[in-house]
Design a protein around this motif. Structure first.
Motif, short mmCIF file in Angstrom:
data_model
loop_
_atom_site.label_atom_id
_atom_site.label_comp_id
_atom_site.label_asym_id
_atom_site.label_seq_id
_atom_site.Cartn_x
_atom_site.Cartn_y
_atom_site.Cartn_z
N TYR A 4 0.82 -1.21 0.00
CA TYR A 4 0.00 0.00 0.00
C TYR A 4 0.85 1.25 0.00
O TYR A 4 1.95 1.26 0.52
CB TYR A 4 -0.88 0.06 1.26
CG TYR A 4 -2.00 -0.94 1.28
CD1 TYR A 4 -3.19 -0.66 0.63
CD2 TYR A 4 -1.85 -2.15 1.93
CE1 TYR A 4 -4.23 -1.57 0.65
CE2 TYR A 4 -2.89 -3.07 1.95
CZ TYR A 4 -4.08 -2.77 1.31
OH TYR A 4 -5.09 -3.67 1.33
N LYS A 5 0.28 2.30 -0.56
CA LYS A 5 0.82 3.64 -0.43
C LYS A 5 -0.23 4.45 0.31
O LYS A 5 -1.41 4.43 -0.06
CB LYS A 5 1.10 4.26 -1.80
CG LYS A 5 1.67 5.64 -1.69
CD LYS A 5 2.00 6.20 -3.05
CE LYS A 5 2.69 7.52 -2.83
NZ LYS A 5 2.09 8.62 -3.43
N ASP A 6 0.15 5.12 1.35
CA ASP A 6 -0.77 5.96 2.12
C ASP A 6 -1.93 5.17 2.72
O ASP A 6 -3.04 5.66 2.80
CB ASP A 6 -1.32 7.11 1.27
CG ASP A 6 -0.23 7.97 0.69
OD1 ASP A 6 0.80 8.16 1.37
OD2 ASP A 6 -0.38 8.44 -0.45
N LEU A 33 9.31 0.55 -6.14
CA LEU A 33 8.27 1.11 -5.27
C LEU A 33 8.83 1.85 -4.07
O LEU A 33 8.12 2.63 -3.43
CB LEU A 33 7.33 0.00 -4.79
CG LEU A 33 6.51 -0.69 -5.87
CD1 LEU A 33 5.71 -1.84 -5.28
CD2 LEU A 33 5.58 0.30 -6.55
N GLN A 36 8.15 5.38 -3.27
CA GLN A 36 6.80 5.75 -2.84
C GLN A 36 6.57 5.45 -1.36
O GLN A 36 5.46 5.60 -0.87
CB GLN A 36 5.76 5.00 -3.67
CG GLN A 36 5.85 5.30 -5.15
CD GLN A 36 4.81 4.53 -5.94
OE1 GLN A 36 3.68 4.40 -5.51
NE2 GLN A 36 5.21 3.99 -7.08
N SER A 37 7.59 5.00 -0.64
CA SER A 37 7.47 4.62 0.77
C SER A 37 6.30 3.66 0.99
O SER A 37 5.34 3.98 1.70
CB SER A 37 7.31 5.86 1.65
OG SER A 37 8.42 6.70 1.51
N PRO A 38 6.35 2.48 0.37
CA PRO A 38 5.22 1.56 0.47
C PRO A 38 5.08 0.93 1.85
O PRO A 38 6.05 0.85 2.61
CB PRO A 38 5.58 0.48 -0.56
CG PRO A 38 7.07 0.47 -0.56
CD PRO A 38 7.47 1.92 -0.37
#
Length: 72
Positions: A4-6, A33, A36-38
Motif C-alpha cells: 500500500y501507499k498511504d 516502489l 513511494q514509501s510503500p
C-alpha cells in the motif's frame, strides 16, 4: 501479499511462489516502489510466510505481518 501507499491506495497485490525467480522479481518491484514509501502487508501463515519474512528482513524492508487476512 499487498503493498500500500498511504494506507488506502493498493499499488501491488499478488501471490508469491517461494522460488529464487519470484523473490528476484519481488526485489526488483520493491526497489521501484521504494520511492513511494510503500507499506508491505502479508498474511502470516506459519511456514508459508517465513521465507517472505526472511527476504524482507534480509533486504531491510519494513513490513506488517497480519493473521487471518482472508477472514476479513
Amino acid at each position: 501479499m499487498v503493498i500500500y501507499k498511504d494506507q488506502k491506495h493498493c499499488i501491488f497485490e499478488g501471490e508469491l511462489v517461494h522460488c529464487q525467480t519470484d523473490f528476484k522479481i519481488l526485489h526488483e518491484r520493491m526497489v521501484t516502489l521504494a520511492q513511494q514509501s510503500p507499506e508491505i502487508v502479508f498474511e502470516a501463515a506459519g511456514v508459508y510466510s517465513t521465507a517472505l519474512e526472511k527476504f524482507l528482513q534480509d533486504h531491510g524492508y519494513v513490513y506488517l505481518p497480519q493473521m487471518g487476512l482472508s477472514d476479513k
